[in-house]
Design a protein around this motif. Structure first.
Motif, mmCIF file in Angstrom:
data_model
loop_
_atom_site.group_PDB
_atom_site.id
_atom_site.type_symbol
_atom_site.label_atom_id
_atom_site.label_comp_id
_atom_site.label_asym_id
_atom_site.label_seq_id
_atom_site.Cartn_x
_atom_site.Cartn_y
_atom_site.Cartn_z
ATOM 1 N N GLY A 57 18.254 -39.073 40.401
ATOM 2 C CA GLY A 57 17.797 -39.508 39.075
ATOM 3 C C GLY A 57 16.910 -40.736 39.162
ATOM 4 O O GLY A 57 16.442 -41.104 40.243
ATOM 5 N N SER A 58 16.679 -41.355 38.022
ATOM 6 C CA SER A 58 15.889 -42.591 38.040
ATOM 7 C C SER A 58 16.376 -43.523 36.942
ATOM 8 O O SER A 58 17.010 -43.092 35.977
ATOM 9 N N ILE A 59 16.077 -44.789 37.123
ATOM 10 C CA ILE A 59 16.506 -45.795 36.145
ATOM 11 C C ILE A 59 15.325 -46.715 35.887
ATOM 12 O O ILE A 59 14.585 -47.045 36.817
ATOM 13 N N TRP A 60 15.100 -47.056 34.632
ATOM 14 C CA TRP A 60 14.036 -48.003 34.329
ATOM 15 C C TRP A 60 14.364 -48.740 33.045
ATOM 16 O O TRP A 60 15.282 -48.343 32.309
ATOM 17 N N ALA A 61 13.586 -49.816 32.825
ATOM 18 C CA ALA A 61 13.855 -50.625 31.639
ATOM 19 C C ALA A 61 12.609 -50.683 30.783
ATOM 20 O O ALA A 61 11.485 -50.610 31.293
ATOM 21 N N GLU A 62 12.811 -50.780 29.467
ATOM 22 C CA GLU A 62 11.664 -51.054 28.588
ATOM 23 C C GLU A 62 12.041 -52.212 27.682
ATOM 24 O O GLU A 62 13.209 -52.385 27.313
ATOM 25 N N SER A 63 11.041 -53.026 27.380
ATOM 26 C CA SER A 63 11.298 -54.182 26.526
ATOM 27 C C SER A 63 9.956 -54.665 25.977
ATOM 28 O O SER A 63 8.953 -54.634 26.691
ATOM 29 N N PRO A 64 9.936 -55.104 24.711
ATOM 30 C CA PRO A 64 8.658 -55.598 24.175
ATOM 31 C C PRO A 64 8.247 -56.922 24.830
ATOM 32 O O PRO A 64 7.129 -57.377 24.661
ATOM 33 N N GLY A 65 9.145 -57.567 25.575
ATOM 34 C CA GLY A 65 8.802 -58.840 26.212
ATOM 35 C C GLY A 65 10.002 -59.764 26.220
ATOM 36 O O GLY A 65 11.075 -59.411 25.727
ATOM 37 N N TYR A 66 9.793 -60.927 26.808
ATOM 38 C CA TYR A 66 10.887 -61.898 26.937
ATOM 39 C C TYR A 66 10.702 -63.000 25.898
ATOM 40 O O TYR A 66 9.637 -63.607 25.832
ATOM 41 N N ASP A 67 11.707 -63.203 25.043
ATOM 42 C CA ASP A 67 11.620 -64.276 24.062
ATOM 43 C C ASP A 67 13.037 -64.646 23.617
ATOM 44 O O ASP A 67 13.717 -63.864 22.949
ATOM 45 N N GLU A 68 13.461 -65.832 24.005
ATOM 46 C CA GLU A 68 14.846 -66.234 23.702
ATOM 47 C C GLU A 68 15.035 -66.589 22.240
ATOM 48 O O GLU A 68 16.165 -66.727 21.774
ATOM 49 N N VAL A 69 13.929 -66.767 21.504
ATOM 50 C CA VAL A 69 14.061 -67.134 20.094
ATOM 51 C C VAL A 69 14.122 -65.863 19.229
ATOM 52 O O VAL A 69 15.051 -65.666 18.449
ATOM 53 N N THR A 70 13.129 -64.989 19.422
ATOM 54 C CA THR A 70 13.103 -63.796 18.557
ATOM 55 C C THR A 70 14.002 -62.670 19.082
ATOM 56 O O THR A 70 14.319 -61.741 18.344
ATOM 57 N N CYS A 71 14.402 -62.757 20.357
ATOM 58 C CA CYS A 71 15.263 -61.735 20.973
ATOM 59 C C CYS A 71 14.779 -60.303 20.703
ATOM 60 O O CYS A 71 15.354 -59.569 19.888
ATOM 61 N N PRO A 72 13.716 -59.888 21.380
ATOM 62 C CA PRO A 72 13.182 -58.537 21.137
ATOM 63 C C PRO A 72 14.046 -57.421 21.716
ATOM 64 O O PRO A 72 13.885 -56.262 21.357
ATOM 65 N N GLY A 73 14.968 -57.764 22.630
ATOM 66 C CA GLY A 73 15.883 -56.757 23.180
ATOM 67 C C GLY A 73 15.288 -55.944 24.321
ATOM 68 O O GLY A 73 14.091 -56.033 24.611
#
Ligand code: ADP
Length: 395
Positions: free
Chosen positions: A361-377
């Motif tokens: 199988g495979s594993i990957w991550a998606e995220s709108p970006g890194y932001d500790e204030v807005t927490c995009p997840g």
């Protein structure tokens, strides 16, 4: 205009056709090669008319930079290409020119081709040097990065090892003092502290062993019929204690999890999902959410672990699965494993990837970006092949 230039111009079509046939073996590239050959003969005519090789040198520059004549289906390298052009031109001289003129033209052309070949080989050498320099710089950079990662890993591993050892040492010394035990000490609490310190040490040592097995390609998985809902149930039970220490809502949408069994190693799958979920908890501030959903894809099941945490910078999305590559600064590693952005040796995701890949199988991550204030997840996808027959055991 010189006589040679006039002759070249008059026989341009024949010269181009002959050289193109010599250079291109397949019809698919002939048209492209013909354009390049035409440019060459135009430059050659101009050079012989003006007695100046600059037009040819400019064209060679253009070719060496990659817009050239040599493709997979033609002769590779500028020097062999020029040799073929020279051979073809000489051959056409013999066929199309009176011997009296032909000999004079041959001498001039020979000199021009020699200059072109010397220039081309210098260009190619320079190009090769540049490429080698680029490769050297890239490997130096890679080695530097690996060194930093290894140093960071040693620093973090030492820190991770020391924290539970200090805890164990502290409780052990309290227990040794019998007088204190009698009067004030809660023996049960001391034993719990020692146990949790030991567990943390064991987990770290197990993780280091797993990473080295994965790195050596020696991880063994025992594939058997198993149900994802059972695996997720076990993960839920495992993380209950960690969740109780944080204000985070956690849910699994069991309706979205495929009911059919899969062939997988249940222990290892629990480990993968546990690692990913623990990260989701760790990198999500209090009052956040962590959810697990499943979806059927052709031939695969995709388990999605989504959080409302600090997110991941796009530059780190693949890098976080590499062993020893820490995204965080060593100094940021705090001691509490469940705490927001708490400690960790940076081995959880490389292990998860090793196990998932061992399943095919495979594993990957998606995220709108890194932001500790807005927490995009972030959302982690764990894709496992859906098989209805037992896979080849050699896998
Ligand atoms: P660690 O022990 O540092 O958590 P992992 O291999 O589990 O090591 O994760 C590697 C890095 O990936 C983490 O240090 C963190 O920066 C990033 N990361 C992993 N999961 C998440 C997540 N859910 N949200 C944000 N960052 C994450």
């Amino acid at each position: 205009m010189t006589d040679l230039a006039r002759w070249l111009k008059a026989h341009a079509d024949d010269l181009i056709a002959s050289a193109t046939n010599e250079l291109a073996t397949s019809d698919s590239v002939k048209a492209q090669v013909a354009v390049a050959v035409e440019a060459f003969y135009t430059s050659l005519t101009y050079a012989s008319a003006t007695d100046n090789m600059n037009a040819i040198f400019t064209l060679l520059h253009h070719w060496v930079e990659g817009f050239g004549i040599s493709t997979a289906d033609t002769v590779g390298g500028l020097v062999p290409v020029l040799s073929i052009l020279k051979q073809s031109t000489n051959h056409m001289l013999k066929i199309l020119c009176k011997p009296s003129d032909g000999f004079a033209y041959l001498l001039v052309l020979d000199d021009m081709f020699t200059q072109a070949i010397v220039y081309a080989s210098r260009l190619e050498e320079e190009m090769l040097m540049e490429e080698m320099k680029g490769r050297l710089a890239a490997s130096e950079q890679r080695i530097e990065g690996l060194n930093k990662s290894k140093n960071d890993f040693i620093a973090i591993a030492a820190h991770e090892l020391k924290t539970p050892l200090t805890v164990i040492g502290g409780y052990a010394s309290i227990l040794r003092n019998h007088k204190l035990i009698a009067e004030h000490t809660d023996v049960e609490a001391c034993m719990t502290g020692i146990e949790s310190g030991l567990n943390r040490l064991l987990t770290l040592v197990d993780d280091i062993i797993d990473v080295s097995l994965i790195e050596a390609g020696k991880i063994e998985i025992s594939l058997q019929v198993t149900w994802l809902s059972h695996i997720l149930n076990r993960v839920e039970r495992q993380i209950n204690h960690s969740l109780s220490q944080r204000d985070i809502s956690f849910s699994v949408d069991y309706d979205s999890i495929p009911e059919e069994p899969i062939f997988a190693d249940p222990e290892r799958m629990v480990q993968v999902i546990h690692n990913v979920v623990m990260n989701a908890i760790k990198y999500t501030p209090d009052r956040g959410q962590v959810t697990i959903n499943g979806r059927d894809l052709p031939g695969f099941v995709d388990i999605m672990v989504a959080d409302t945490g600090i997110g991941i910078d796009s530059a780190d999305l693949t890098h976080i699965f590499d062993p020893f590559s820490m995204v965080n600064e060593v100094a940021l590693h705090s001691s509490g494993k469940v705490k927001f952005k708490g400690g960790g040796a940076g081995l959880g995701l490389p292990i998860a990837r090793g196990i998932v890949e061992a399943h095919g199988g495979s594993i990957w991550a998606e995220s709108p970006g890194y932001d500790e204030v807005t927490c995009p997840g972030s959302t982690f996808h764990i894709m496992i092949p859906m098989r209805d027959v037992p896979p080849d055991q050699e896998m």
